[in-house]
Design a protein around this motif. Structure first.
Motif, mmCIF file in Angstrom:
data_model
loop_
_atom_site.group_PDB
_atom_site.id
_atom_site.type_symbol
_atom_site.label_atom_id
_atom_site.label_comp_id
_atom_site.label_asym_id
_atom_site.label_seq_id
_atom_site.Cartn_x
_atom_site.Cartn_y
_atom_site.Cartn_z
ATOM 1 N N LYS A 128 49.605 8.774 98.661
ATOM 2 C CA LYS A 128 50.212 7.467 98.948
ATOM 3 C C LYS A 128 49.561 6.377 98.103
ATOM 4 C CE LYS A 128 51.638 8.231 103.759
ATOM 5 N NZ LYS A 128 51.367 7.864 105.179
ATOM 6 N N GLY A 175 57.357 9.095 91.126
ATOM 7 C CA GLY A 175 57.746 10.135 92.075
ATOM 8 C C GLY A 175 57.891 11.488 91.418
ATOM 9 N N LEU A 244 66.154 3.789 92.551
ATOM 10 C CA LEU A 244 65.301 3.636 93.736
ATOM 11 C C LEU A 244 65.586 4.732 94.760
ATOM 12 C CD1 LEU A 244 65.383 -0.252 94.157
ATOM 13 C CD2 LEU A 244 63.601 1.167 93.110
ATOM 14 N N LEU A 245 66.838 5.180 94.856
ATOM 15 C CA LEU A 245 67.159 6.294 95.756
ATOM 16 C C LEU A 245 66.473 7.575 95.282
ATOM 17 C CD1 LEU A 245 70.966 5.728 96.496
ATOM 18 C CD2 LEU A 245 69.052 5.482 98.097
ATOM 19 N N ALA A 248 62.793 7.269 96.112
ATOM 20 C CA ALA A 248 62.533 7.503 97.540
ATOM 21 C C ALA A 248 62.571 8.998 97.862
ATOM 22 C CB ALA A 248 63.552 6.740 98.381
ATOM 23 N N TYR A 251 59.416 10.689 96.365
ATOM 24 C CA TYR A 251 58.227 10.303 97.122
ATOM 25 C C TYR A 251 58.151 11.104 98.424
ATOM 26 C CZ TYR A 251 57.414 6.145 94.187
ATOM 27 O OH TYR A 251 57.154 5.290 93.145
ATOM 28 N N ALA A 252 59.283 11.145 99.143
ATOM 29 C CA ALA A 252 59.308 11.838 100.439
ATOM 30 C C ALA A 252 59.025 13.324 100.264
ATOM 31 C CB ALA A 252 60.661 11.618 101.115
#
Length: 529
Positions: A128, A175, A244-245, A248, A251-252
């Motif tokens: 993180k 990411g 950005l999607l 995300a 990252y997840a």
């Protein structure tokens, strides 16, 4: 567990530790934008010059491949968007990739992560912190580029979209780097995997922009989404939402894998070496295995780029013959379609040659990492001498760069032969071979950098940047010949000419030999880091 304070502490530590590695990328983004805005004002002051430049660039697929589609080159902001968006986005992505991998897989490899993991913090705190640090650094690039560009005359709305593209690219590829760090067990492998994905995205974007029949491919690559914002033209913001999607999602996924995997574990693990090895074979085999992932990554990327450029080169002669202005920029004195095609392929091989030079310089960067991590000292404490270790490293660097450009040239020759291009495959192979001495000069400069001092390892990378700038922008802005001569590729003869002059190749060879000789002398006398 106090996860938030611990994560904030890690973020502060990462940003403080890596600030000197982040600043050059910020400076590079600022220089790209500012030089475009100021250079356009002074070099192209009147409308006629601007329209001539626009005609030249918009008719040349090579420029589209490297920089993207040009939409409005008669304005400062349109030129700035075309010249900087693709390159600036890629450089910011590189910064994010290096930052994330250095502070995740790199920290595990050096043992720093084990010390942090022993503290009462969450398993995902390190990842993180690395991702948030990359986001902060990417936003810093965007904000600083926007502020300075507007101060020197950039339009607020267009500059804001360009700067947002920079920042979004870094956030997105952070990411992707996080996923690579979870997948590969070694830092070089994770870095190579990330850079291969970035290079593939850039190549696919370039192919879509350079090919009139496959423009839909722009929506397949994330860098194409940034390109489709079209600053100073349509000024669309919504494609950044796709970036950005993707960020995300990566990252997840990376955080989920981090929670479940073992410490220092990975899907791609390093195979153990042989139990016994003959002394005479130990060092070359060891260094070859050490650099194999990097070499394969660069070779595959260059072969892919060769395929993309080869398809463009099939019909480029006809395009150039219909645009005399652009033909003068690429090939002064060329008249027939065959000559124009040969000149175009020579220019493309120069661009690919610079990337091949980076393949060799990457091998030398490994030598720098081995020295600064004090692993080289352990190797040299035995029977291996400095000269022998450096000799094998130099041999691998030179061989890697030569094989990488030969792979690209071979693919271009194969594609041009199948597509009935205006130049023979033998001429393409000959032009490829002729570019090797220029490539080796760049590699020799990298050798000099890592051997002169551990803090001068950037010298080879600087040489590539200068060569690219001179080769790409010198003809466009009518630079004097002495400036053009700075690039070693300016001295590579056109092999398709009736009687090519081989003398400059001998001169390049002498320069390379001198640089390497000085490197050996310096490395044998200086202290290790």
């Amino acid at each position: 567990m106090h996860n938030r304070p611990a994560t904030r502490t890690l973020i502060t530590h990462i940003l403080e530790q890596d600030r000197l590695k982040i600043v050059p990328f910020i400076a590079l983004g600022v220089m790209l934008s500012v030089s475009s805005i100021l250079g356009y004002k002074y070099v192209l002051p009147d409308t006629a010059d601007r329209e001539n430049l626009a005609q030249t660039i918009m008719a040349n697929p090579a420029f589209n491949v490297i920089f993207g589609q040009a939409h409005d080159l008669t304005t400062i902001d349109g030129f700035n968007a075309w010249r900087t968006l693709a390159l600036g986005s890629m450089f910011t992505a590189l910064m994010a990739i290096f930052l994330v991998i250095r502070n995740t897989r790199g920290a595990e490899e050096t043992g720093q992560a084990e010390l942090i993991a022993a503290l009462p913090i969450a398993r995902t705190a390190r990842l993180k912190a690395a991702l948030i640090s990359a986001v902060i650094a990417s936003l810093a690039v965007g904000v600083i580029v926007f502020t300075i560009s507007v101060l020197v005359g950039g339009d607020v709305h267009a500059t804001a979209l360009i700067s947002a593209g920079y920042a979004t690219s870094g956030i997105m590829f952070a990411g992707i780097a996080a996923l690579a760090a979870q997948t590969a067990s070694l830092t070089p492998t994770a870095t190579t995997l990330s850079l291969t994905l970035l290079g593939g995205a850039y190549a696919l974007r370039g192919y879509a922009d350079g090919s009139a029949d496959h423009t839909w491919l722009i929506w397949v690559t994330p860098l194409g989404w940034i390109q489709e914002t079209q600053p100073a033209h349509l000024n669309r913001v919504w494609p950044l939402g796709l970036c950005l999607l993707l960020a995300a999602a990566t990252y997840a996924t990376a955080l989920l894998i981090e929670r479940r995997r073992d410490y220092a574990g990975a899907a791609l693990t390093q195979r153990p070496g042989p139990e016994h090895a003959h002394n005479s074979q130990y060092l070359p085999v060891f260094l070859t295995r050490l650099n194999a992932p990097t070499f394969l990554g660069w070779t595959i990327s260059l072969a892919l780029l060769g395929y993309l450029f080869g398809n463009i080169g099939i019909t480029i002669g006809e395009t150039l013959s219909k645009n005399p202005t652009m033909a003068r920029v690429i090939a002064s004195g060329a008249v027939t379609e065959n000559e124009l095609t040969a000149a175009f392929i020579s220019m493309i091989l120069s661009m690919l040659g610079m990337l091949a030079g980076l393949a060799g310089i990457s091998v030398l960067t490994r030598l720098y990492r081995e020295e600064t991590s004090h692993r080289l000292e352990n190797v040299l404490s035995g029977a291996v001498t400095r000269t022998r270790y450096l000799a094998y490293t130099v041999l691998i660097a030179l061989t890697s760069s030569a094989l990488a450009i030969l792979a690209a040239g071979g693919v271009i020759a194969f594609v041009s032969r199948g597509g009935q291009a205006d130049v023979s495959s033998s001429d393409v192979i000959a032009q490829t071979a002729a570019s090797i001495p220029a490539i080796w000069v760049l590699v020799a400069l990298g050798i000099l950098g890592v051997t002169a001092h551990s803090n001068a390892h950037w010298l080879g990378w600087l040489g590539v940047v200068v060569a690219f700038s001179v080769t790409m922008f010198g003809p466009m802005f009518q630079a004097p010949q002495w400036v053009m001569n700075i690039s070693p590729f300016e001295h590579v003869p056109l092999m398709a000419a009736p009687s090519p002059d081989y003398t400059p190749l001998i001169g390049l060879g002498i320069v390379g030999v001198v640089l390497i000789a000085v490197s050996f002398i310096r490395f044998s006398h200086r202290d290790l880091a």
